[in-house]
Design a protein around this motif. Structure first.
Motif, PDB file in Angstrom:
ATOM      1  N   ASP A  99       5.547   1.072  -2.265  1.00  0.00           N
ATOM      2  CA  ASP A  99       4.368   1.638  -2.910  1.00  0.00           C
ATOM      3  C   ASP A  99       4.663   1.963  -4.377  1.00  0.00           C
ATOM      4  O   ASP A  99       3.807   1.770  -5.256  1.00  0.00           O
ATOM      5  N   ARG A 126      -2.730  -8.663   2.413  1.00  0.00           N
ATOM      6  CA  ARG A 126      -1.993  -8.002   1.331  1.00  0.00           C
ATOM      7  C   ARG A 126      -2.619  -8.299  -0.014  1.00  0.00           C
ATOM      8  O   ARG A 126      -2.779  -7.424  -0.856  1.00  0.00           O
ATOM      9  N   SER A 151      -1.882   0.352   6.354  1.00  0.00           N
ATOM     10  CA  SER A 151      -1.032  -0.649   7.007  1.00  0.00           C
ATOM     11  C   SER A 151      -0.231  -0.002   8.122  1.00  0.00           C
ATOM     12  O   SER A 151      -0.024  -0.610   9.179  1.00  0.00           O
ATOM     13  N   ASN A 152       0.196   1.266   7.921  1.00  0.00           N
ATOM     14  CA  ASN A 152       0.903   1.964   8.992  1.00  0.00           C
ATOM     15  C   ASN A 152      -0.021   2.138  10.182  1.00  0.00           C
ATOM     16  O   ASN A 152       0.356   1.899  11.327  1.00  0.00           O
ATOM     17  N   MET A 174      -0.980   2.033   1.957  1.00  0.00           N
ATOM     18  CA  MET A 174       0.203   2.147   2.801  1.00  0.00           C
ATOM     19  C   MET A 174      -0.165   2.768   4.142  1.00  0.00           C
ATOM     20  O   MET A 174       0.251   2.288   5.207  1.00  0.00           O
TER      21      MET A 174
END
Lengths: 307, 291
Positions: free
Chosen positions: B155, B219, B260-261, B257
């Protein structure tokens, strides 16, 4: 007129090499004047006489022949040029000054917009400063742009000067008598060189192009507005019909001169087509040479840069 | 046919402005055209626009020399680069290009080589910025490889890359909205989209992305969204040093982030749930068999 058509077909049937010779590239004395064959000197004289005769009625005839569309063509040329204030323009074969007047108008309006933008940025001016800025405007409405109109024919220049006086153009305009094949100017002088409906009448086109290259500054632009080749067959036939049947008659009725307009129409047929003129311009040393067809090829604007 | 008749003319009339690459360190080539006629090498200049290849009559000695001459594209690049310094005053317009041409010693009419709406100027600037960014990221990568710097977490890396790229806009920020509108002209959309996607690609490449599945698309889509929204925020940001923009950027990257987690969590949870159901089904069928 039918006789001329037969001669036209006969010329076209000759081998390409001989026809190219007739298009002003050969060193020999044989040249074309419309569909006739003359020597170089005779051609120059005859063309001078043609324009001497038509000078007074030139603008009227332009309007009636092209139904006023020539104004649009010239406006398009000016837009393509998109000159900014401070440009020095040389208008060759500029005769009655159509391009020159359009240039002055264009530059004046661009300058106005520039000054307005500048004033908008300057908030909180004192009255003295505002007064001074208006004074400056009066003396710099053209932003130092200038146009020189050069023509080989005294009569055409005379008509042009009268028009300028009548329409009120005085600033940034000069009139010079000169031959496109041998310009009375120094090297590297001008930003833009235009020749509108004039290069057809030049006897040695290659010399004119070389002179254009010589007098332009590095980075300068060459613009040529000229009648050209119509590739569309149907339109081509209609165009031929109109050219050979209507225009000389108009010439007789309005200007009292059938022969000059016969010459004009024939000279259009004799002039090299777009690609060939592009090649000639490249040969003179110009880069980024390109052309834009207007009205399907009736008229074409060729542009090149001295790089 | 034409070339066979006129090669000597072309050779003598070498370009007045397009100069040899080796001359770049010497003074500006403002010699008069007549001098050029005699100074030019016999081979002359081969502009790229001529459809034929080098004429057989030249390649003897000229083959190498002709390549040293600058092409029209290179000259156009030089003009556009010179024009950038006039953008804050004139905007992304043909006027800025004309001023740029003047500083190179060319006539203002040279601006006629470009479109009158300044498209080429904007595209040139964007492409230059992208190149600068690539070079920057490459340098950083080298430092990491040599062990002189630590590898940044993903990040931080994305945030720094986007910030570096957006900082390049700061000198032109006042006229940037105009540039954005030019980039969105239908005529320019293919090129501007191309530049945008290649820049995003570059950033992900240096971030170490080696995905070969659908992740590749997600992405890039996510980063494009982050970049575009941050750019728009920057247009209207009046805080000192654009700190509001950088904070916005940080938040967006953090969101991405988290997303995506969450996505991977959802996946694993989903797998776990499915397994649980399967287990329950097996247990139920065993119980039924027993009965």
């Amino acid at each position: 007129v039918r006789l001329c058509r037969c001669r036209c077909r006969a010329l076209l049937s000759r081998p390409a090499g001989a026809v190219r010779e007739r298009r002003g590239l050969a060193a020999g004395p044989e040249m074309h004047f419309g569909f006739q064959t003359v020597t170089e000197e005779e051609r120059r004289e005859k063309i001078y006489q043609v324009f001497e005769n038509v000078a007074k009625k030139y603008d009227v005839m332009n309007d009636s022949m092209t139904l006023g569309i020539h104004r649009v063509w010239k406006d398009i040329l000016m837009h393509k040029m998109n000159p900014c204030p401070g440009t020095l323009l040389l208008d060759v074969a500029g005769g009655t000054g159509d391009i020159a007047f359009r240039f002055i108008n264009y530059v004046r309006s661009v300058r106005q917009r520039q000054l307005q933008r500048k004033l908008k940025h300057h908030q909180n001016l004192s009255w003295q400063e505002i007064f001074e800025s208006y004074q400056k405007n009066k003396f710099n409405s053209l932003g130092d742009s200038q146009v020189v109109v050069c023509d080989i024919n005294r009569e055409m220049l005379k008509v042009g000067k009268q028009k300028a006086q009548h329409l009120g153009y005085s600033e940034g305009l000069s009139w010079v008598l000169g031959n496109a094949e041998e310009l009375p100017f120094d090297d590297d002088k001008f930003d833009v060189y235009t020749i509108a409906f004039g290069i057809r009448n030049v006897t040695r086109i290659d010399l004119a192009l070389q002179e254009a290259y010589r007098v332009l500054k590095p980075g300068g632009r060459f613009l040529c507005l000229e009648f050209s080749h119509v590739s569309n067959p149907l339109l081509s036939r209609l165009y031929d019909l109109y050219s050979f049947q209507v225009i000389p008659v108009l010439g007789e009725v309005i200007a009292g001169d059938w022969r000059s307009y016969q010459y004009l129409v024939e000279s259009i047929r004799q002039f090299p087509p777009q690609e060939e003129l592009k090649a000639m311009i490249e040969d003179a040393g110009f880069f980024k040479v390109d052309y834009e067809n207007l009205n399907f090829g009736i008229v074409a604007i060729h542009s090149g840069f001295k790089l | 046919v034409r070339s066979q008749q006129h090669p000597p003319v072309r050779a003598l009339q070498a370009s007045a402005v397009l100069r040899r690459a080796s001359d770049e360190h010497k003074k500006e080539p403002l010699t008069s055209s007549s001098q050029q006629h005699f100074d030019s090498p016999p081979a002359g200049h081969q502009p790229e626009q001529e459809p034929q290849g080098p004429h057989p009559s030249y390649t003897g000695q000229g083959g190498q020399e002709s390549e040293d001459y600058e092409s029209e594209e290179q000259l156009q690049h030089r003009i556009l680069t010179a024009a950038l310094e006039f953008v804050p005053e004139h905007g992304w317009t043909a006027e800025a290009i004309a001023e740029g041409a003047k500083t190179l010693g060319l006539s203002v009419a040279a601006a006629g080589m470009f479109h009158s709406d300044g498209s080429e100027l904007v595209l040139h600037f964007v492409s230059e910025c992208n190149t600068k960014l690539s070079k920057l990221l490459e340098k950083e990568q080298k430092l990491v490889q040599l062990g002189e710097a630590e590898k940044k977490p993903i990040d931080d890396f994305l945030r720094d890359a986007v910030e570096a790229r957006l900082r390049m806009l700061i000198p032109y920020i006042e006229k940037w909205p105009q540039a954005l509108s030019v980039l969105l002209l239908p005529r320019n959309i293919p090129s501007s989209l191309n530049l945008l996607t290649s820049m995003i690609d570059d950033i992900w490449h240096y971030a170490g992305d080696q995905s070969t599945d659908f992740n590749w698309y997600t992405r890039r889509a996510v980063l494009t969204g982050i970049y575009n929204t941050t750019e728009l925020v920057m247009m209207q940001d009046s805080s000192p040093g654009f700190e509001d923009t950088w904070r916005f950027l940080e938040n967006r990257v953090a969101d991405a982030m988290t997303m995506s987690n969450t996505a991977s969590q959802v996946q694993s949870t989903g797998a776990a749930v499915v397994q649980g159901l399967m287990g329950a089904a097996v247990t139920v069928s065993n119980l039924r068999e027993q009965n």
